[in-house]
Design a protein around this motif. Structure first.
Motif: not given
Length: 128
Positions: A63-87
């Motif tokens: 359960e904690r592993g799944i939470n960590m994976i979901v959190w990591a994917l959300e952080q990745r999505r945010k970073r990608r959106e921020a990078f895309k906006a910057q570009v």
């Protein structure tokens, strides 16, 4: 974190837990070399407590592993959106500078219209 589970997660987990404990118990009896089919029920009864603990540990870890994976994917999505906006912003700024240097008013107006459509405020772009 944890919003992915929904409000009924505890109920679902309570329904699944007996099957998990059963599976771990069978696995322990088999790995101990005492598996003889139905005749190994007494050996299984001796290992139920350990199986319950092992199942609970694996459930918590997964359960904690799944939470960590979901959190990591959300952080990745945010970073990608921020990078895309910057570009997008830096590309529009560069194109706008070129349009000004060439005194191409039509291109500059199209770039400003594109920036508004994308939600990029013109204040983010370098001034005229």
């Amino acid at each position: 974190m944890g919003e992915w589970r929904g409000p009924r997660w505890l109920t679902i987990h309570a329904i699944i837990a007996p099957f998990g404990v059963f599976t771990v118990t069978v696995g322990l009896v088999y790995l101990s070399g005492r598996w003889t089919g139905w005749g190994s029920l007494n050996d299984a009864a001796e290992m139920v407590d350990l199986a319950a603990v092992l199942y609970a540990m694996s459930a918590v870890l997964s359960e904690r592993g799944i939470n960590m994976i979901v959190w990591a994917l959300e952080q990745r999505r945010k970073r990608r959106e921020a990078f895309k906006a910057q570009v997008e912003t830096s590309t529009l700024a560069a194109l706008r500078r070129e349009a000004r240097a060439e005194e191409n008013q039509e291109l500059e107006e199209r770039l400003e219209r594109f920036a508004r459509e994308k939600g990029i405020t013109l204040e983010e772009l370098p001034p005229r």
